[in-house]
Design a protein around this motif. Structure first.
Motif, PDB file in Angstrom:
ATOM      1  N   HIS A  18       0.839  -1.198   0.000  1.00 58.27           N
ATOM      2  CA  HIS A  18       0.000   0.000   0.000  1.00 58.27           C
ATOM      3  C   HIS A  18       0.882   1.260   0.000  1.00 58.27           C
ATOM      4  O   HIS A  18       0.705   2.158  -0.826  1.00 58.27           O
ATOM      5  N   HIS A  50       1.959   4.441  -2.861  1.00 57.82           N
ATOM      6  CA  HIS A  50       2.044   5.897  -2.687  1.00 57.82           C
ATOM      7  C   HIS A  50       3.413   6.429  -3.152  1.00 57.82           C
ATOM      8  O   HIS A  50       3.497   7.499  -3.731  1.00 57.82           O
ATOM      9  N   TYR A  57     -11.036  10.810   2.980  1.00 59.75           N
ATOM     10  CA  TYR A  57      -9.866   9.918   2.987  1.00 59.75           C
ATOM     11  C   TYR A  57     -10.162   8.598   2.274  1.00 59.75           C
ATOM     12  O   TYR A  57      -9.447   8.200   1.361  1.00 59.75           O
ATOM     13  N   GLU A 108      -5.990   6.750  -2.490  1.00 58.86           N
ATOM     14  CA  GLU A 108      -6.123   5.717  -1.461  1.00 58.86           C
ATOM     15  C   GLU A 108      -6.793   4.469  -2.033  1.00 58.86           C
ATOM     16  O   GLU A 108      -6.395   3.345  -1.711  1.00 58.86           O
ATOM     17  N   ALA A 148      -4.186   2.642  -3.906  1.00 57.56           N
ATOM     18  CA  ALA A 148      -3.206   2.016  -3.006  1.00 57.56           C
ATOM     19  C   ALA A 148      -3.800   0.776  -2.332  1.00 57.56           C
ATOM     20  O   ALA A 148      -3.108  -0.219  -2.132  1.00 57.56           O
ATOM     21  N   GLY A 207      -2.684   4.340   6.717  1.00 58.49           N
ATOM     22  CA  GLY A 207      -1.690   4.662   5.711  1.00 58.49           C
ATOM     23  C   GLY A 207      -2.087   5.939   5.032  1.00 58.49           C
ATOM     24  O   GLY A 207      -3.260   6.146   4.754  1.00 58.49           O
ATOM     25  N   VAL A 208      -1.151   6.772   4.815  1.00 56.05           N
ATOM     26  CA  VAL A 208      -1.459   8.006   4.102  1.00 56.05           C
ATOM     27  C   VAL A 208      -0.592   8.047   2.870  1.00 56.05           C
ATOM     28  O   VAL A 208       0.506   7.564   2.889  1.00 56.05           O
TER      29      VAL A 208
END
Ligand SMILES: [Zn+2]
Length: 123
Positions: free
Chosen positions: A58, A62, A87, A93, A96, A122-123
């Motif tokens: 993931h 990014h 989000y 996202e 990901a 997770g960002v």
């Protein structure tokens, strides 16, 4: 999973102050967030992060998104997309999550990380 980090030219930063702030804001026990090729961790050790194949894939997605859009290009698009869609529905996202599931060999409808046992973000 360390080889995949190296292949991507990424670097893991443990006990990141930036990730610690995100952890507080998100009230999450553990956080990984990506800036460029740096994966910032807080509340999780590098060795435990690397054991979670979905999570690594993931975050590596990014890293690739940053490569595709550029550092500030990606940050700008990510923020706009988050304001528009939130989000979870943010397209970066969603991508990901999809790449994480696919590369970790999980079913398409698998939620990814188990929120009950590993409530990370997770960002
Ligand atoms: Zn993410």
């Amino acid at each position: 999973m360390q080889h995949k980090i190296q292949e991507a030219g990424a670097r893991i930063i443990e006990n990141s102050p930036v990730a610690r702030i995100a952890r507080r804001v998100l009230t999450s026990p553990n956080v990984a967030m990506v800036f460029g090729r740096q994966i910032h961790l807080s509340g999780v050790k590098k060795e435990d992060f690397l054991k979670d194949r979905y999570w690594v894939e993931h975050e590596l997605c990014h890293v690739q998104q940053y490569k595709d859009h550029g550092l500030f290009g990606f940050l700008g698009k990510y923020i706009i997309e988050s304001c528009r869609s939130g989000y979870y529905n943010n397209k970066f996202e969603a991508e990901a999550r999809e790449v994480g599931r696919r590369n970790a060999g999980l079913a398409a409808n698998h939620p990814g990380r188990n929120k009950n046992t590993a409530p990370g973000n997770g960002v």
